[in-house]
Design a protein around this motif. Structure first.
Motif, short mmCIF file in Angstrom:
data_model
loop_
_atom_site.label_atom_id
_atom_site.label_comp_id
_atom_site.label_asym_id
_atom_site.label_seq_id
_atom_site.Cartn_x
_atom_site.Cartn_y
_atom_site.Cartn_z
N VAL A 266 0.83 -1.21 0.00
CA VAL A 266 0.00 0.00 0.00
C VAL A 266 0.86 1.26 0.00
O VAL A 266 0.46 2.30 -0.53
CB VAL A 266 -0.96 0.01 1.21
CG1 VAL A 266 -2.02 -1.05 1.06
CG2 VAL A 266 -0.22 -0.17 2.52
N ALA A 267 2.06 1.18 0.59
CA ALA A 267 2.95 2.34 0.58
C ALA A 267 3.37 2.68 -0.84
O ALA A 267 3.47 3.86 -1.21
CB ALA A 267 4.17 2.08 1.46
N ASN A 268 3.61 1.66 -1.66
CA ASN A 268 4.01 1.91 -3.04
C ASN A 268 2.89 2.57 -3.84
O ASN A 268 3.14 3.40 -4.72
CB ASN A 268 4.42 0.60 -3.71
CG ASN A 268 5.08 0.82 -5.06
OD1 ASN A 268 5.74 1.82 -5.29
ND2 ASN A 268 4.87 -0.12 -5.96
N VAL A 269 1.64 2.22 -3.54
CA VAL A 269 0.50 2.79 -4.25
C VAL A 269 0.42 4.30 -4.04
O VAL A 269 -0.09 5.03 -4.88
CB VAL A 269 -0.81 2.09 -3.83
CG1 VAL A 269 -2.02 2.74 -4.46
CG2 VAL A 269 -0.76 0.61 -4.21
N GLN A 270 0.95 4.78 -2.92
CA GLN A 270 0.90 6.21 -2.62
C GLN A 270 1.57 7.07 -3.69
O GLN A 270 1.20 8.23 -3.89
CB GLN A 270 1.57 6.49 -1.28
CG GLN A 270 0.67 6.27 -0.08
CD GLN A 270 1.29 6.85 1.17
OE1 GLN A 270 2.41 6.50 1.53
NE2 GLN A 270 0.58 7.72 1.83
N TYR A 271 2.56 6.51 -4.38
CA TYR A 271 3.31 7.29 -5.37
C TYR A 271 2.46 7.72 -6.55
O TYR A 271 2.85 8.60 -7.32
CB TYR A 271 4.51 6.49 -5.87
CG TYR A 271 5.64 6.41 -4.89
CD1 TYR A 271 6.47 7.50 -4.66
CD2 TYR A 271 5.88 5.23 -4.17
CE1 TYR A 271 7.52 7.42 -3.76
CE2 TYR A 271 6.93 5.15 -3.27
CZ TYR A 271 7.74 6.25 -3.07
OH TYR A 271 8.77 6.17 -2.16
N ILE A 272 1.28 7.13 -6.70
CA ILE A 272 0.43 7.49 -7.83
C ILE A 272 0.01 8.95 -7.76
O ILE A 272 -0.29 9.59 -8.77
CB ILE A 272 -0.81 6.56 -7.90
CG1 ILE A 272 -1.44 6.64 -9.29
CG2 ILE A 272 -1.82 6.91 -6.82
CD1 ILE A 272 -2.54 5.63 -9.51
N VAL A 295 9.31 10.21 -18.19
CA VAL A 295 9.91 8.95 -17.75
C VAL A 295 9.54 8.67 -16.30
O VAL A 295 9.20 7.53 -15.93
CB VAL A 295 11.44 8.99 -17.92
CG1 VAL A 295 12.09 7.79 -17.24
CG2 VAL A 295 11.80 9.00 -19.39
N GLY A 296 9.61 9.69 -15.45
CA GLY A 296 9.26 9.52 -14.04
C GLY A 296 7.83 9.06 -13.86
O GLY A 296 7.54 8.14 -13.08
N CYS A 297 6.90 9.68 -14.61
CA CYS A 297 5.49 9.28 -14.51
C CYS A 297 5.30 7.84 -14.98
O CYS A 297 4.54 7.07 -14.36
CB CYS A 297 4.62 10.23 -15.32
SG CYS A 297 4.50 11.89 -14.64
N VAL A 302 3.96 2.26 -13.94
CA VAL A 302 4.30 0.85 -14.14
C VAL A 302 4.44 0.15 -12.80
O VAL A 302 3.92 -0.96 -12.60
CB VAL A 302 5.60 0.72 -14.96
CG1 VAL A 302 6.13 -0.71 -14.92
CG2 VAL A 302 5.37 1.13 -16.41
N SER A 303 5.13 0.78 -11.84
CA SER A 303 5.33 0.18 -10.54
C SER A 303 4.01 -0.02 -9.79
O SER A 303 3.74 -1.08 -9.23
CB SER A 303 6.28 1.05 -9.71
OG SER A 303 6.43 0.54 -8.41
N MET A 308 -0.72 -3.48 -8.19
CA MET A 308 -2.14 -3.80 -8.23
C MET A 308 -2.39 -5.12 -8.98
O MET A 308 -3.28 -5.90 -8.61
CB MET A 308 -2.91 -2.66 -8.92
CG MET A 308 -2.77 -1.31 -8.25
SD MET A 308 -3.63 -1.19 -6.67
CE MET A 308 -5.33 -1.15 -7.22
N TYR A 309 -1.59 -5.36 -10.01
CA TYR A 309 -1.78 -6.56 -10.82
C TYR A 309 -1.48 -7.84 -10.05
O TYR A 309 -2.24 -8.81 -10.12
CB TYR A 309 -0.91 -6.49 -12.08
CG TYR A 309 -0.92 -7.75 -12.91
CD1 TYR A 309 -2.01 -8.07 -13.71
CD2 TYR A 309 0.17 -8.63 -12.89
CE1 TYR A 309 -2.02 -9.23 -14.47
CE2 TYR A 309 0.16 -9.79 -13.63
CZ TYR A 309 -0.94 -10.09 -14.42
OH TYR A 309 -0.96 -11.25 -15.16
#
Length: 320
Positions: A266-272, A295-297, A302-303, A308-309
């Motif tokens: 869930v922490a990684n999802v925050q970057y969206i 590129v950053g976006c 992708v991450s 989520m996938y």
């Protein structure tokens, strides 16, 4: 909303994604609707007070204990204290650092949270999750790379008479950076305490209330001593109220996401939030498009989409 809250095995990830999306919409609203300048502590006081009131009313209406069950109160007190330290050290750093530097430092918090969860909560940290966090953070660095480089090299030629003042500014800047890192570390620990407190009390809203009951009066005290109160116009007050209500729901969804899912996911999802903000800014020509930003976006999207996938953690899903 009920399906997102508890109707799917993806509910933890969806709650965090919705929380980050709400924070993104808060930035959009702040950019679109221009209002008078309001001191930072006054804004913090408003948001913390609204959070405190709404969480209190929600808990009262649902019949839940206001301060949580007895066995969870130590965790809730720690969550409030650590969250308070994280918030107010972030306020200190954002007042003394360029916005881009403060933003990059704040987005080390998901990494800190994953490390803290490995140490405090004994959560397993897989290589794929480390790679996802690294990819998202590299995306943030790509987005702000040019600005950070410009700030780092600006003022490279210094006149002899400016040497002393430059040393003073340099020491102040280093202190602000260290305080920003401290905010990220305490923010990561706070995520672990939110997760533990929400699971112990079986109610994520209690963790939001416990934070508000400490942060609201603390923000009021800081406003009284360190800043001059500005009476907002009706339009400004209405906008502050709307943003505060949105912040409340974002915090509740964040706590719910942490309760249901593994911290590193869930922490990684925050970057969206960063990717959405940049894409929106470039789409409306508010931000100049560049190769680094694009590129950053892409790296962040992708991450996050890969996280989520692959879906929720099986162990967490079984527990929930």
């Amino acid at each position: 909303m009920l399906w997102v809250w508890n109707g799917s095995r993806y509910s933890g990830l969806m709650c965090m994604a919705l929380s980050s999306t709400i924070y993104f919409f808060m930035q959009v609203i702040s950019d679109v609707f221009m209002v008078q300048s309001i001191p930072l502590f006054e804004t913090v006081f408003m948001r913390c007070t609204v959070t405190l009131i709404l969480s209190y009313l929600w808990l009262r209406r649902s019949g839940q204990p206001i301060f949580g069950p007895m066995h969870a109160r130590n965790l809730l007190v720690l969550r409030a204290l650590v969250g308070f330290l994280s918030l107010f050290s972030f306020v200190y750093s954002i007042q003394r650092l360029p916005l881009s530097q403060a933003t990059v430092l704040s987005f080390t918090a998901p990494i800190m949270a994953s490390i803290a969860a490995r140490i405090i909560l004994r959560e397993k940290l897989k290589i794929a999750e480390i790679g996802g966090l690294a990819l998202s953070f590299f995306g943030v660095l790509f987005i702000f790379r040019r600005i950070l480089t410009t700030q780092a090299v600006s003022g490279g030629l210094v006149k002899p008479g400016e040497a002393i003042s430059l040393n003073v500014r340099g020491s102040d800047h280093m202190l602000a950076v260290l305080v920003g890192l401290f905010s990220s570390i305490t923010g990561g620990i706070s995520y672990c305490l939110i997760k533990a407190g929400a699971n112990a009390s079986d109610q994520p809203l209690v963790t939001v209330f416990s934070f508000g009951i400490l942060a609201s009066p603390a923000a009021g005290i800081c406003l009284f001593f360190f800043e001059e109160f500005v009476l907002p116009s009706f339009y400004s007050f209405l906008l502050m109220l709307v943003l505060s209500i949105l912040a409340f729901f974002a915090e509740v969804l964040l706590a719910r996401g942490l309760q249901l899912e593994k911290t590193s996911k869930v922490a990684n999802v925050q970057y969206i939030e960063v990717a959405l903000t940049q894409l929106w800014g470039m789409g409306l020509s508010r931000i100049a498009p560049s190769f680094g930003r694009l590129v950053g976006c892409v790296l962040i999207l992708v991450s996050v989409f890969y996280t989520m996938y692959i879906g929720p953690e099986k162990e967490m899903n079984d527990v929930a």
